[in-house]
Scaffold this motif. Structure first.
Motif, short mmCIF file in Angstrom:
data_model
loop_
_atom_site.label_atom_id
_atom_site.label_comp_id
_atom_site.label_asym_id
_atom_site.label_seq_id
_atom_site.Cartn_x
_atom_site.Cartn_y
_atom_site.Cartn_z
N ALA A 158 -4.28 8.25 1.96
CA ALA A 158 -3.28 8.45 3.08
C ALA A 158 -3.95 7.89 4.37
N ALA A 159 -4.94 7.93 4.43
CA ALA A 159 -5.74 7.23 5.72
C ALA A 159 -5.57 5.89 5.81
N SER A 160 -5.57 5.12 4.47
CA SER A 160 -5.41 3.64 4.68
C SER A 160 -3.97 3.44 4.73
N GLN A 161 -3.18 4.21 4.05
CA GLN A 161 -1.64 3.85 4.38
C GLN A 161 -1.25 4.10 5.90
N ILE A 162 -1.48 5.17 6.38
CA ILE A 162 -1.25 5.46 7.78
C ILE A 162 -1.83 4.37 8.81
N ILE A 163 -3.11 4.00 8.55
CA ILE A 163 -3.68 3.07 9.34
C ILE A 163 -2.99 1.59 9.45
N SER A 164 -2.70 1.43 8.25
CA SER A 164 -2.02 0.23 7.84
C SER A 164 -0.68 -0.18 8.35
N TYR A 165 0.02 0.97 8.39
CA TYR A 165 1.46 0.92 8.95
C TYR A 165 1.63 1.47 10.28
N CYS A 212 8.07 1.61 8.84
CA CYS A 212 6.78 2.20 9.20
C CYS A 212 6.78 3.87 9.44
N ALA A 213 7.97 4.60 10.02
CA ALA A 213 8.21 5.93 10.01
C ALA A 213 8.13 6.55 8.70
N PHE A 214 8.68 5.91 7.57
CA PHE A 214 8.79 6.41 6.36
C PHE A 214 7.25 6.51 5.89
N ALA A 215 6.45 5.46 6.08
CA ALA A 215 5.07 5.60 5.70
C ALA A 215 4.16 6.53 6.52
N GLU A 216 4.51 6.65 7.80
CA GLU A 216 3.80 7.76 8.36
C GLU A 216 3.92 8.90 8.25
N CYS A 217 5.22 9.12 7.46
CA CYS A 217 5.64 10.58 7.18
C CYS A 217 5.21 10.88 5.76
N ASN A 218 4.73 9.98 5.09
CA ASN A 218 4.40 10.35 3.70
C ASN A 218 5.36 10.55 3.06
N ARG A 219 6.78 9.77 3.21
CA ARG A 219 7.96 10.24 2.75
C ARG A 219 8.46 8.99 1.38
N ARG A 315 3.99 1.36 -6.50
CA ARG A 315 2.70 1.12 -6.71
C ARG A 315 1.81 0.95 -5.30
N TYR A 316 0.36 1.46 -5.58
CA TYR A 316 -0.30 1.39 -4.19
C TYR A 316 -0.65 0.02 -3.89
N ASP A 317 -0.70 -0.88 -5.00
CA ASP A 317 -0.79 -2.56 -4.29
C ASP A 317 0.39 -2.77 -3.72
N GLN A 318 1.48 -2.58 -4.36
CA GLN A 318 2.75 -2.94 -3.63
C GLN A 318 3.04 -2.44 -2.10
N LEU A 319 2.40 -1.04 -1.93
CA LEU A 319 2.43 -0.56 -0.48
C LEU A 319 1.78 -1.05 0.31
N MET A 320 0.28 -1.60 -0.08
CA MET A 320 -0.58 -2.20 0.84
C MET A 320 -0.17 -3.78 1.01
N ARG A 321 0.51 -4.47 -0.12
CA ARG A 321 1.00 -5.94 0.17
C ARG A 321 2.40 -5.79 0.96
N LEU A 322 3.25 -4.78 1.06
CA LEU A 322 4.26 -4.64 2.03
C LEU A 322 3.77 -4.58 3.26
N GLY A 323 2.91 -3.84 3.33
CA GLY A 323 2.24 -3.36 4.87
C GLY A 323 1.58 -4.44 5.58
N TRP A 324 0.69 -5.03 4.73
CA TRP A 324 -0.28 -6.28 5.44
C TRP A 324 0.51 -7.69 5.15
N LYS A 325 1.07 -7.98 4.27
CA LYS A 325 1.71 -9.17 4.07
C LYS A 325 3.30 -9.49 4.33
#
Length: 347
Positions: A158-165, A212-219, A315-325
């Motif tokens: 959750a921490a890495s997701q929220i910070i990334s988005y 990003c609102a979806f990611a911040e709300c963990n939806r 998947r978690y790698d897809q989530l991070m790739r979408l956020g950063w790349k």
């Protein structure tokens, strides 16, 4: 300062407004759980809740009562103070963000103007960012204090997701601020009142902010911190009773406030077409403006729910790739293009 020099009308006005906004947030969050089930049932061709009251309208009260009367369990090896602090922070942060949203224009009561905004600060967006960024502490502390590896893994996710988005969300807002020239949400709404809505000027910025609102709300499809498949329920695995209720409630309050914020910044807020040419009493127009903002907010809440029951989880790698790349480069490009167009228009 003497007692008589205190503006008691102002204090009562603000206390009442804070109470109304807080109750509104809690009621909307409560009935969002009912709405979520009804939307899921509609999409899946089911009936949804229909036992507790007409159309299941008393279901949220039944759920709240169930949580309230459940046994309070604090794991023996947990950090007791932090275990209680986690959901408290999550709930407090969720409620604080509503303070700077303009819920309407100005009412005139007994000859005195009453603003339907708790605090019209000139750094309203920065305040929201500062408060929202604290929300990660509630999840992180709750997961760590549980002394459970699955809870800890979920809170780290959750921490890495929220910070990334938060990064692309901030960059998307920079483009909007370049356009409006103000951090005050009231000013942003007033500008849209007399021209086109900001979504017309910033369609890409709106899309980035929405994702990003979806990611911040963990939806869903960004609900990785609560992934039951691999985490047994996520960061609130060890919680029960109202401490679990605080975590779940905070998510729905965040969804409500995020929807209100999107409507305020990109869809005119309490402004609606021809509101200044209706020839109605200003107080009536103010009330209609609040209704317009509430309808826009409900539309976005429905969209949040629609996406949850339509799109599968990343998947978690897809989530991070979408956020950063994807999202960050898009937000940077949007900011640069916006700046170039503003400069070109000035010359």
């Amino acid at each position: 300062m003497t007692l008589l020099s205190i503006d008691w009308f102002f204090i009562i006005e603000k206390v009442l407004l804070i109470s109304v906004v807080l109750v509104l947030s809690l009621v909307v969050a409560m009935y969002s759980t009912w709405g979520e089930r009804k939307v899921a049932a509609w999409i899946q061709d089911r009936l949804g809740p229909n036992r507790a009251g007409p159309m299941g309208l008393l279901q949220p009260l039944a759920d709240g009562g169930k949580l309230f009367f459940k046994e309070e369990i604090i794991p023996t090896n947990s950090s007791r103070f932090l275990f209680i602090l986690g959901p408290s922070i999550a709930m407090m942060v969720a409620c604080m963000t509503s303070a700077v949203i303009p819920w309407g224009d100005t009412l005139v009561i007994a000859g005195r103007p009453v603003s339907l905004q708790i605090a019209d600060v000139n750094i309203g967006i920065l305040f929201i960012f500062g408060v929202v960024s604290m929300g990660v502490y509630g999840i992180m502390i709750g997961g760590w204090a549980s002394n459970n590896k699955f809870s800890l893994l979920a809170s780290v996710r959750a921490a890495s997701q929220i910070i990334s988005y938060e990064l692309p969300m901030g960059l998307a807002l920079i483009a909007l601020l370049m356009l409006t020239g103000s951090l005050s949400l009231k000013d942003i709404v007033e500008q849209q009142r007399h021209s086109l809505w900001n979504v017309c000027y910033q369609p890409l910025g709106f899309f980035i902010f929405l994702v990003c609102a979806f990611a911040e709300c963990n939806r869903a499809p960004f609900d990785l911190p609560e992934a039951e498949n691999e985490l047994n329920g996520g960061y609130h695995l060890e919680y029960s009773s109202m401490k679990l209720g605080f975590f779940l409630f905070a998510e729905y309050i965040n969804m409500f406030i995020s929807s209100a914020l999107i409507a305020t910044m990109y869809f005119g807020g309490y402004a609606f077409p021809y509101m200044d040419s209706l020839g109605l009493d200003p107080n009536v127009v103010t009330i209609l403006g609040f209704v317009a903002l509430f309808i826009k907010t409900l539309c976005f809440i429905f969209f949040f729910m629609w996406v949850r029951w339509t799109v599968p989880r990343f998947r978690y790698d897809q989530l991070m790739r979408l956020g950063w790349k994807v999202m960050i480069p898009l937000a940077l490009a949007n900011m640069l293009i916006t700046g170039a167009l503003i400069l070109a228009r000035q010359h």
